[in-house]
Write an enzyme that holds these catalytic residues in place. Sequence first.
Site, short mmCIF file in Angstrom:
data_model
loop_
_atom_site.label_atom_id
_atom_site.label_comp_id
_atom_site.label_asym_id
_atom_site.label_seq_id
_atom_site.Cartn_x
_atom_site.Cartn_y
_atom_site.Cartn_z
N THR A 1 0.85 -1.19 0.00
CA THR A 1 0.00 0.00 0.00
C THR A 1 0.88 1.24 0.00
OG1 THR A 1 -1.66 1.32 1.17
CG2 THR A 1 -0.28 -0.09 2.53
N ASP B 1 -0.12 3.92 1.08
CA ASP B 1 -0.51 4.67 2.28
C ASP B 1 0.38 4.39 3.48
OD1 ASP B 1 -2.77 5.95 1.11
OD2 ASP B 1 -3.90 4.11 1.29
N GLU C 1 -5.51 14.48 1.58
CA GLU C 1 -6.91 14.52 1.15
C GLU C 1 -7.88 14.28 2.31
OE1 GLU C 1 -7.45 11.34 -1.65
OE2 GLU C 1 -7.08 9.77 -0.17
#
Length: 412
Positions: A140, A142, A243
């Site tokens: 990932t 992230d 975000e």
Amino acid sequence: MRNVIVGQSGGPTAVINSSLLGVYKTAKDRGAKIVYGMVHGIKGLLDGQVADLSERLRTELDMDLLKRTPSSFLGSCRYKLPDVLGNEELYKKIFAYLDKLEIDAFFYIGGNDSMDTIKKLTDFGAITSSPIRFIGVPKTIDNDLAITDHTPGYGSAAKYIAATTKEIIRDGLVYDYPVVSVMEIMGRNAGWLTAATALAKGEDCEGVDEIYLPEKVFDLDYFLANVGKKLKENRSMVIAVSEGIKVADGRYVCELADHVDYTDMFGHKQLAGTARFLAAKVAEKYGVKTRAIELSSLQRCASHITSRVDVTEAYNVGGAAVKAAFEGMTGQVITLKRISDDPYMCITEPADVHIIANVEKKVPLEWITRDGTYVKPELVHYIRPLIQAEITPLWVDGLPRHIRLKNPKMRD
């Protein structure tokens, strides 16, 4: 061991196919007869979409291209397996199909939601005394998987973000009047990606002015006041925001402007528009030129600027997953353990999927400044080794050459 099967799930990365290659080559080297690929992950498996990887990875060139190809070669999915209780027939269908393919080991390359799939399959396998071994391969951008020092895919995304940030800073300083650029970077609840913009600062670059991560509550008035102070110096600014930053009442900043309609089956709202909202607020309040820059999917598919460290580690965790399965392990996720910073060195270790699945690792608050507008040197020190060196694309006619799965044969 007879046959093994591997799938890719969730959002892709620039190096997820290196993990796929690590699984494929290691399994073949250890004597697996067939390495099957799930086309579109567990959802594809339920539909009988399975391909024999040896039919596409026939040469060393094919495998070299796979390592240099972004996104998920097998295709991906965002499919949440329901809980075992009350859904036994679905699990029986999966295990019956795996038995039909003579599968001894199941590998799933993905992030938090994918590790949840491994956990549920492991648990049902234990209930039914299935001999199939289930191993998670971390992935990932992230970087929010628990236990592991970092996740494959993050280093290359951080490298792209840091390099792009430097270029945006240079572009923003070209005029003799102030321009405020707001960069929106992926990160729903964890700010690891946005933190990578701090790497841009150096002897040849001023660095970003402010960094806002979702680990800290976002105060719009405080943000605007900070911008106003710097605009008094008649200077351009570059601001990096995740975000997923939220205001005190729990709403995402992007929700202050637009109603977010789309929610995936894991309950994740689609986040977009944070930079547009903040840039518009700055323009409205101060009457200056602003830019909203959304890096969006570019962060995860820029294979022309991958980190060699990241590519190598992605391959290694794929290989380590196969090794663990061949040694009889199941219900494990391969993690990276940093054992040295100078020189940088990581090793692979298996860890129980039950302590990793559905646990989110966030940026430690002690690595963020008290006012929440920047990150500390410790975080930069943590990231920098992960972006080192490059792997050169194979260029054909001026463009990088990739490999794709062509018309895979489906099996009943």
